[in-house]
Motif scaffolding. Structure first.
Motif, short mmCIF file in Angstrom:
data_model
loop_
_atom_site.label_atom_id
_atom_site.label_comp_id
_atom_site.label_asym_id
_atom_site.label_seq_id
_atom_site.Cartn_x
_atom_site.Cartn_y
_atom_site.Cartn_z
N ASP A 70 0.83 -1.20 0.00
CA ASP A 70 0.00 0.00 0.00
C ASP A 70 0.87 1.26 0.00
OD1 ASP A 70 -2.31 -1.58 0.12
OD2 ASP A 70 -2.17 -1.70 2.32
N GLU A 71 2.08 1.15 0.55
CA GLU A 71 2.97 2.29 0.62
C GLU A 71 3.77 2.45 -0.68
OE1 GLU A 71 2.28 0.47 4.60
OE2 GLU A 71 3.12 -0.24 2.71
N GLU A 72 4.32 3.63 -0.87
CA GLU A 72 5.14 3.93 -2.03
C GLU A 72 6.60 3.67 -1.65
OE1 GLU A 72 5.82 7.60 -5.26
OE2 GLU A 72 4.32 7.75 -3.65
N GLY B 218 12.47 -9.06 3.66
CA GLY B 218 13.28 -8.03 4.30
C GLY B 218 12.51 -6.77 4.63
N LEU B 219 11.41 -6.50 3.91
CA LEU B 219 10.61 -5.33 4.20
C LEU B 219 9.88 -5.51 5.53
CD1 LEU B 219 8.97 -4.48 0.75
CD2 LEU B 219 10.97 -3.42 1.80
N LYS B 220 9.75 -4.45 6.28
CA LYS B 220 9.15 -4.54 7.61
C LYS B 220 7.68 -4.94 7.57
CE LYS B 220 12.31 -1.36 9.94
NZ LYS B 220 12.83 -2.37 10.87
N GLN B 221 6.98 -4.57 6.50
CA GLN B 221 5.55 -4.88 6.41
C GLN B 221 5.27 -6.16 5.64
OE1 GLN B 221 7.28 -2.53 4.77
NE2 GLN B 221 5.97 -1.39 3.36
N ALA B 222 6.31 -6.91 5.26
CA ALA B 222 6.12 -8.08 4.39
C ALA B 222 5.22 -9.13 5.02
CB ALA B 222 7.48 -8.68 4.03
N SER B 223 5.46 -9.49 6.28
CA SER B 223 4.67 -10.55 6.91
C SER B 223 3.22 -10.12 7.11
CB SER B 223 5.30 -10.94 8.26
OG SER B 223 5.35 -9.82 9.12
N ARG B 224 3.00 -8.86 7.44
CA ARG B 224 1.63 -8.38 7.63
C ARG B 224 0.86 -8.40 6.31
NH1 ARG B 224 -1.29 -5.53 11.35
NH2 ARG B 224 -2.98 -4.25 10.56
N ASN B 225 1.51 -7.97 5.22
CA ASN B 225 0.84 -7.93 3.93
C ASN B 225 0.50 -9.34 3.44
OD1 ASN B 225 1.19 -5.22 4.06
ND2 ASN B 225 2.66 -5.06 2.41
N LYS C 53 22.37 -1.59 -15.32
CA LYS C 53 22.88 -1.25 -16.64
C LYS C 53 23.58 0.09 -16.57
CE LYS C 53 19.30 -3.75 -19.23
NZ LYS C 53 18.20 -3.64 -20.23
N GLU C 54 24.63 0.23 -17.35
CA GLU C 54 25.42 1.46 -17.33
C GLU C 54 24.55 2.64 -17.78
OE1 GLU C 54 29.63 3.21 -19.12
OE2 GLU C 54 28.97 1.17 -19.59
N GLY C 55 24.56 3.69 -16.97
CA GLY C 55 23.79 4.88 -17.29
C GLY C 55 22.33 4.81 -16.88
N GLU C 56 21.89 3.73 -16.26
CA GLU C 56 20.50 3.58 -15.82
C GLU C 56 20.23 4.47 -14.62
OE1 GLU C 56 17.14 3.21 -16.04
OE2 GLU C 56 17.58 1.23 -16.93
N THR C 57 19.20 5.31 -14.72
CA THR C 57 18.86 6.22 -13.62
C THR C 57 17.57 5.79 -12.91
OG1 THR C 57 17.63 7.66 -15.14
CG2 THR C 57 19.98 8.16 -14.78
N ARG C 58 16.87 4.84 -13.46
CA ARG C 58 15.62 4.42 -12.85
C ARG C 58 15.86 3.50 -11.65
NH1 ARG C 58 12.44 1.89 -17.82
NH2 ARG C 58 14.51 0.91 -18.03
N VAL C 59 14.84 3.37 -10.82
CA VAL C 59 14.88 2.48 -9.66
C VAL C 59 13.64 1.58 -9.70
CG1 VAL C 59 16.19 4.06 -8.20
CG2 VAL C 59 13.69 4.18 -8.24
N CYS C 60 13.62 0.59 -8.82
CA CYS C 60 12.47 -0.33 -8.76
C CYS C 60 11.42 0.21 -7.80
CB CYS C 60 12.94 -1.71 -8.28
SG CYS C 60 14.16 -2.50 -9.34
N ARG C 61 10.23 0.46 -8.31
CA ARG C 61 9.13 0.78 -7.41
C ARG C 61 8.43 -0.53 -7.07
NH1 ARG C 61 3.70 4.64 -7.87
NH2 ARG C 61 2.86 3.95 -5.84
N LEU C 62 8.47 -0.90 -5.79
CA LEU C 62 7.93 -2.19 -5.36
C LEU C 62 6.40 -2.16 -5.37
CD1 LEU C 62 10.37 -3.03 -2.42
CD2 LEU C 62 10.50 -3.73 -4.81
N ARG C 63 5.82 -3.07 -6.13
CA ARG C 63 4.37 -3.20 -6.19
C ARG C 63 3.88 -4.29 -5.24
NH1 ARG C 63 2.38 1.32 -8.62
NH2 ARG C 63 3.73 1.90 -10.37
N LYS C 64 4.76 -5.24 -4.93
CA LYS C 64 4.44 -6.32 -3.99
C LYS C 64 5.54 -6.44 -2.96
CE LYS C 64 1.50 -9.00 -7.09
NZ LYS C 64 1.19 -10.33 -7.67
N SER C 65 5.23 -7.11 -1.87
CA SER C 65 6.20 -7.25 -0.78
C SER C 65 7.43 -8.02 -1.23
CB SER C 65 5.55 -7.96 0.41
OG SER C 65 4.53 -7.17 0.97
N LEU C 66 8.52 -7.76 -0.54
CA LEU C 66 9.78 -8.44 -0.79
C LEU C 66 10.37 -8.85 0.55
CD1 LEU C 66 11.61 -9.05 -3.30
CD2 LEU C 66 12.93 -7.04 -2.67
#
Length: 365
Positions: free
Chosen positions: A161-163, A189-196, A174-187
């Motif tokens: 639910d969070e951004e 290590g995330l603090k809210q992973a077990s609750r989700n 990749k060389e020159g890549e400026t984008r990052v991963c916006r997480l759509r699902k839990s991963l």
């Protein structure tokens, strides 16, 4: 003038030369240890980005995450800070000791998350031990089916639910890549992973007409047309019991279609408790769990003891602070563990509860 007598210089006590070694429970993992720690693993087993087996394992993990829709690549918004990640490697073995596969898991560094920004609620209920024993007692008395399930990559099924943003995993930038991963699902290590994950599983079970227990929120029951099925959840370990094999198989298939589960068959091992079914009932034992603790603490070869403390031991008032002797505590822990490990394997709790279910008027305890 009185002569000054030189005060003798007290030599500091030598530091312990105890050799520090890697805990045995890490033997199945590939870890990077400081030079002061003796690594019991051969150097060839250490993680190496050029090692083909680990590269393949990392590729498989990335493909599984992308297939699951875990993230999308986006530009990092102003004011946002991306979370980093790390790779955890483990060698999976078969029952005969042969290597089954090499597993690489991507884990987010959740300790860098900020409360109120990257996560809010983190609590997720787990099954109470008294609920586990009671459910097994009822199932044993009524001769129900008792099976166990394991959810593959359970935490990856929870919706965020969070951004939350994360840097592109190491080794895949990749060389020159400026984008990052916006997480759509839990991963992991995330603090809210077990609750989700718990929230997602709960919603799905309720959609299958299960009812959630008010006494233990990890217990779900289904009762319709003379069919009774109960599901007990402990993170990604699931116990399913019931009186109708066709309905149980149907529920297993529905869970597999939604989450991808591993059907482990009849219950044998759960939360460190060995389970064995006999003609007299169900036998529970923690012998293996206790022996594993003894092995990890290096005390597997200690002699058994019938009582925890040495005879004649007395407690003082603690007025004289003395240096702590770690060996005394190690001996005490060893005695307590062996006191349990040397007891008979049979645990009578389930049979006693079964008798209580049959006739609550009798006091069996």
């Amino acid at each position: 003038m009185e002569e000054e007598h030189a005060v003798p210089h007290e030599e500091p006590e030598p530091r312990s030369k105890r050799v520090r070694s890697q805990p045995t429970h890490l033997n199945d993992y590939v870890v990077s240890l400081p030079p002061s720690v003796t690594n019991s693993q051969p150097g060839s087993s250490q993680a190496n980005s050029t090692d083909e087996k680990w590269r393949n394992a990392m590729q498989q993990e990335i493909k599984a995450l992308e297939k699951n829709g875990t993230w999308t690549l986006e530009e990092l918004p102003e004011g946002k800070r991306p979370t980093d990640s790390k790779w955890v490697y483990k060698t999976k073995f078969k029952s005969d000791g042969e290597v089954e596969r090499y597993k690489a898991r991507l884990v987010a560094k959740g300790f860098t998350q900020m409360e109120g920004v990257d996560y809010h609620e983190t609590f997720a209920p787990v099954a109470k031990l008294v609920t586990v024993r009671t459910l097994l007692a009822v199932a044993t008395k009524k001769d129900w089916i008792i099976h166990q399930l394991d959810v593959n990559n359970a935490f990856l099924h929870g919706d965020l639910d969070e951004e939350v943003y994360m840097k592109i995993p190491k080794g895949f930038e990749k060389e020159g890549e400026t984008r990052v991963c916006r997480l759509r699902k839990s991963l992991y290590g995330l603090k809210q992973a077990s609750r989700n994950w718990y929230k997602r599983l709960t919603s799905f079970l309720l959609s299958l007409n299960f009812k959630q227990s008010k006494a233990d929120y990890s217990l779900f029951t289904y009762q319709k047309a003379g069919i009774y099925v109960a599901i007990l959840i402990y993170v990604d370990d699931v116990i399913i019991v019931g009186d109708n094999s066709k309905k149980i198989q149907q529920i297993k298939q529905q869970l597999d279609d939604e989450f991808s589960i591993k059907d482990l068959g009849p219950l044998k091992y759960f939360l460190g408790i060995e389970v064995a079914k006999t003609k007299d009932g169900l036998v529970l034992s923690q012998r293996k769990y206790i022996l594993d603790i003894l092995k990890d603490s290096g005390m597997l070869g200690c002699r058994p003891s019938a009582f925890p403390f040495e005879q004649g031991t007395k407690l003082d008032k603690g007025e004289k602070e003395a240096r702590v002797d770690a060996t005394q505590y190690r001996r005490l822990v060893g005695r307590l563990l062996y006191l349990q490990a040397t007891r008979p394997d049979v645990t009578y709790a389930v049979n006693v509860l079964s008798q209580f279910v049959a006739d609550p008027r009798k006091n069996h305890l």
